[in-house]
Design a protein around this motif. Structure first.
Motif, PDB file in Angstrom:
ATOM      1  N   THR A 500      -5.591   2.973  -5.668  1.00  0.00           N
ATOM      2  CA  THR A 500      -4.415   2.224  -5.238  1.00  0.00           C
ATOM      3  C   THR A 500      -4.875   0.944  -4.555  1.00  0.00           C
ATOM      4  O   THR A 500      -5.649   0.982  -3.590  1.00  0.00           O
ATOM      5  CB  THR A 500      -3.560   3.052  -4.259  1.00  0.00           C
ATOM      6  OG1 THR A 500      -3.218   4.297  -4.877  1.00  0.00           O
ATOM      7  CG2 THR A 500      -2.300   2.294  -3.894  1.00  0.00           C
ATOM      8  N   LEU A 528       0.026  -2.221  -5.692  1.00  0.00           N
ATOM      9  CA  LEU A 528       1.134  -2.482  -4.771  1.00  0.00           C
ATOM     10  C   LEU A 528       1.094  -3.955  -4.386  1.00  0.00           C
ATOM     11  O   LEU A 528       0.016  -4.556  -4.308  1.00  0.00           O
ATOM     12  CB  LEU A 528       1.019  -1.602  -3.522  1.00  0.00           C
ATOM     13  CG  LEU A 528       0.914  -0.098  -3.767  1.00  0.00           C
ATOM     14  CD1 LEU A 528       0.696   0.631  -2.445  1.00  0.00           C
ATOM     15  CD2 LEU A 528       2.169   0.423  -4.457  1.00  0.00           C
ATOM     16  N   ILE A 539       3.507  -1.331   4.168  1.00  0.00           N
ATOM     17  CA  ILE A 539       2.955  -0.610   3.007  1.00  0.00           C
ATOM     18  C   ILE A 539       1.683   0.130   3.405  1.00  0.00           C
ATOM     19  O   ILE A 539       1.437   1.263   2.960  1.00  0.00           O
ATOM     20  CB  ILE A 539       2.697  -1.596   1.858  1.00  0.00           C
ATOM     21  CG1 ILE A 539       4.019  -2.206   1.363  1.00  0.00           C
ATOM     22  CG2 ILE A 539       1.956  -0.924   0.705  1.00  0.00           C
ATOM     23  CD1 ILE A 539       3.851  -3.244   0.268  1.00  0.00           C
ATOM     24  N   GLU A 542       2.745   3.285   5.175  1.00  0.00           N
ATOM     25  CA  GLU A 542       3.459   4.257   4.372  1.00  0.00           C
ATOM     26  C   GLU A 542       2.641   4.758   3.183  1.00  0.00           C
ATOM     27  O   GLU A 542       2.597   5.958   2.923  1.00  0.00           O
ATOM     28  CB  GLU A 542       4.771   3.625   3.861  1.00  0.00           C
ATOM     29  CG  GLU A 542       5.747   3.280   4.967  1.00  0.00           C
ATOM     30  CD  GLU A 542       6.976   2.567   4.436  1.00  0.00           C
ATOM     31  OE1 GLU A 542       7.040   2.357   3.192  1.00  0.00           O
ATOM     32  OE2 GLU A 542       7.843   2.179   5.242  1.00  0.00           O
ATOM     33  N   LYS A 543       1.989   3.860   2.473  1.00  0.00           N
ATOM     34  CA  LYS A 543       1.320   4.227   1.224  1.00  0.00           C
ATOM     35  C   LYS A 543      -0.168   4.523   1.388  1.00  0.00           C
ATOM     36  O   LYS A 543      -0.753   5.222   0.547  1.00  0.00           O
ATOM     37  CB  LYS A 543       1.488   3.104   0.184  1.00  0.00           C
ATOM     38  CG  LYS A 543       2.944   2.728  -0.074  1.00  0.00           C
ATOM     39  CD  LYS A 543       3.684   3.845  -0.783  1.00  0.00           C
ATOM     40  CE  LYS A 543       5.118   3.407  -1.142  1.00  0.00           C
ATOM     41  NZ  LYS A 543       5.841   4.452  -1.880  1.00  0.00           N
ATOM     42  N   PRO A 545      -3.039   2.576   0.929  1.00  0.00           N
ATOM     43  CA  PRO A 545      -3.815   2.232  -0.275  1.00  0.00           C
ATOM     44  C   PRO A 545      -5.314   2.373  -0.010  1.00  0.00           C
ATOM     45  O   PRO A 545      -5.776   2.434   1.135  1.00  0.00           O
ATOM     46  CB  PRO A 545      -3.427   0.772  -0.545  1.00  0.00           C
ATOM     47  CG  PRO A 545      -3.033   0.237   0.799  1.00  0.00           C
ATOM     48  CD  PRO A 545      -2.387   1.385   1.526  1.00  0.00           C
TER      49      PRO A 545
END
Length: 634
Positions: A500, A528, A539, A542-543, A545
């Protein structure tokens, strides 16, 4: 004859013979068929013509074959000579290149030697000026100290009652003042010798008289210590020398022998050897170790510091004595073993040297023939470029110099030892050091052994991409435009197993380009995107990466603030960040915050003032004080 000629032309001499034989057989067959009515004489004419043609063609072809063979041999020989000429031409071209490189190297060495000679000349003038001032600046107050202390000690009643303790202290002052006066005299003598201004007044003298005069001067010292002194009378031995200087040499050797000898005594001997006079001073003192004899004749050198405290002396006597002997064309040496005394000897020529021709003739060697150059040299005059050795781990300073300095040859090295080897191999105008810590670089340079004398070293801190990334809190730094290979290589280095990837850039076209670069690899990247730093932080939280590509210049929260916020968050700081920016760290208006200059051997007062003036003129928005003052007065 025609078939014969055709056979010779098509096939060669063999074809002509075959055609001739065929024509003869055919002619004979026709004669037999016609019967006996044909005259043999008439039939013989064609046959003779046929074979005459064969003979003529054979002779012609034989000559042509010889000429063809000779021509082929000459062609092969010419071809071989051509190949050899090409090889020699290539060798000559290589030799000319090597000679041009050697000529360039020699020119650089000559320039460096000229610069060092000028530095030495400046140092010599500075020393001479200092020595000239020493005589007045030191001797004038010293004369007052010695004079008044001597007066008080010799006539204490003229000053009233003086306590004995004060008289004892004054005696110490007088003794040390006299020692300081002797030291000044020695330094002045040494300076005059080094400058080549010490004159010799040579005359023919009796060696025995010099030995006796020196022995009389030191005998009180020997009697005080209970030492014996034996001298060789050297009757009838004459020398052509400076009586005062040789007496001073012998006196220095006798004083040193008397100081260091506690028991026994000293013997002075003189002998003749092959037109020279050798004088030896042998003592029964403690002796000198072999490792200490190498620097015994160096100025201010004594075997250890305890000698000066115990026996006194300045460490200049032997150096001055050796110089006086060498000015006479002689030599001085020592022979000693620890525990077995020492023998100091010097050799002097008994007769004066042959006179040297005056004028320019003294520089010419007899039989030397001057050969005038009759043709201009083939090699062009070397174009000497300024050469600098750059020491850095990256390439930022090298790129900066290559971009902005024309006509400068740059040699890059990665370590200090490699820099010393490069400077020893080829001279350079300066050593440029690019280090993150200027203080550490200066310390390394000050402790560096082998840096050429007078070589300036300039230290700066020009960051490369790696340094810039570390300062920002990122793990990598790529300067736009970025190729696909560079992007993938940086990702493989930072996070080989990343899946990611977060792209933070306010330019939609840049996001689209990076996304296509990633997707086209076939590695299954999940991409993303964020338009500014605040969106990117959300981001990241939350994600989570695997890696982040971030631009620096963005609206709202830019890349600088985003990287600072990421580094401050314990949960996000381990996510690797790769800066993708158009800002080149080495191409910014401000590339370094400090510059330091050091030079092997130090800077003189004039060099320091020149450096201050030059840097002030370059860096200050106003003119230097001295320049402003001169302009105002004009």
């Amino acid at each position: 004859a025609i078939p014969v000629a055709v056979g010779a032309a098509v096939i060669g001499p063999g074809g002509a013979v075959v055609a001739g034989a065929g024509a003869s057989v055919l002619l004979a067959a026709l004669a037999r068929r016609a019967g006996t009515g044909i005259d043999l004489a008439v039939a013989g004419v064609p046959l003779a013509l046929i074979w005459a043609t064969v003979g003529i063609l054979a002779a012609i072809y034989e000559r042509e074959a010889y000429l063809a063979g000779w021509s082929w041999q000459q062609f092969r020989r010419a071809q071989a000579l051509l190949e050899e000429t090409r090889d020699r031409r290539a060798e000559l071209h290589q030799a000319l290149q090597e000679l041009a490189a050697a000529n360039l190297q020699l020119t650089r060495l000559n320039q460096q030697a000229q610069a060092l000679r000028q530095m030495a000349e400046e140092a010599r003038r500075t020393k001479e000026e200092f020595v000239a001032n020493v005589s007045h600046e030191l001797r004038t107050p010293l004369n007052m100290i010695v004079g008044f202390s001597e007066m008080i000690l010799e006539a204490p009643d003229s000053y009233g009652h003086i306590p004995p303790a004060l008289l004892a202290d004054l005696a110490v002052i007088q003794r040390n003042s006299q020692h300081l006066s002797s030291l000044i005299d020695d330094v002045l003598d040494l300076s005059q010798i080094e400058a080549g201004r010490a004159a010799l007044v040579k005359e023919r003298v009796e060696l025995g008289e010099i030995i006796e005069a020196a022995a009389i001067a030191v005998r009180p010292l020997y009697e005080t210590k209970g030492l014996w002194l034996e001298t060789d009378r050297a009757e009838g031995v004459q020398l052509y020398c400076d009586r005062t200087r040789i007496r001073e040499v012998l006196l220095n050797l006798l004083i040193n022998a008397g100081r260091f000898t506690e028991q026994g005594g000293v013997r002075v001997q003189a002998r003749q050897q092959a037109g020279d006079i050798i004088v030896s001073v042998t003592d029964t003192g403690p002796g000198i170790a072999a490792e200490d004899q190498k620097e015994l004749f160096q100025p201010f050198h004594q075997v250890d510091s305890s000698i000066r405290r115990r026996y006194g002396g300045t460490g200049l006597g032997l150096n001055i004595s050796k110089s006086f002997v060498e000015m006479h064309g002689g030599a001085m040496w020592v022979e000693s073993e620890r525990g077995h005394g020492a023998t100091f000897s010097f050799r002097l020529p008994q007769e004066p040297p042959a006179p040297i021709a005056g004028g320019v003739a003294r520089w010419l060697t007899p039989g030397w023939e001057h050969v005038q150059r009759t043709q201009r040299p083939l090699l062009p005059a070397p174009v000497v470029k300024a050469r600098m050795v750059v020491l850095e781990r990256g390439k930022s300073l090298q790129k900066l110099l290559s971009r902005h300095l024309d006509g400068v040859e740059i040699a890059t090295v990665a370590g200090y030892e490699e820099a010393i080897e490069e400077l020893a191999r080829t001279p350079a105008q300066a050593l440029l050091v690019n280090e993150p810590s200027i203080g550490n670089a200066l310390e390394r340079l000050n402790n560096l052994v082998g840096l050429p004398q007078g070589m300036p070293a300039i230290v700066c801190s020009v960051p490369d991409a790696g340094d810039a990334a570390g300062a920002l809190g990122a793990e990598g730094y790529l300067v736009k435009p970025i190729s696909r290979e560079a992007l993938l290589e940086a990702l493989d280095r930072l996070c080989p197993h990343a899946k990611t990837v977060l792209i933070v850039d306010d330019e939609p076209d840049a996001q689209r380009l990076f996304r296509r670069m990633l997707v086209s690899t076939g590695r299954g990247y999940h991409v993303l995107r964020a338009m500014d730093g605040r969106h990117a932080l959300n981001i990241l939280r939350e994600k989570r990466p695997d890696v982040m590509l971030v631009d620096l210049v963005m609206p709202e929260m830019d890349g600088f603030k985003l990287l600072a916020a990421k580094s401050a968050d314990p949960e996000l700081r381990n996510i690797p960040a790769l800066v993708t920016s158009a800002r080149d760290p080495a191409g910014q208006p401000i590339v370094t915050s400090a510059v330091a200059i050091t030079q092997q051997g130090g800077l003189s007062v004039q060099q320091l003032l020149d450096s201050i003036e030059a840097l002030t003129r370059l860096l200050s928005p106003e003119k230097p004080v001295g320049e402003a003052h001169s302009n105002s007065g004009s």
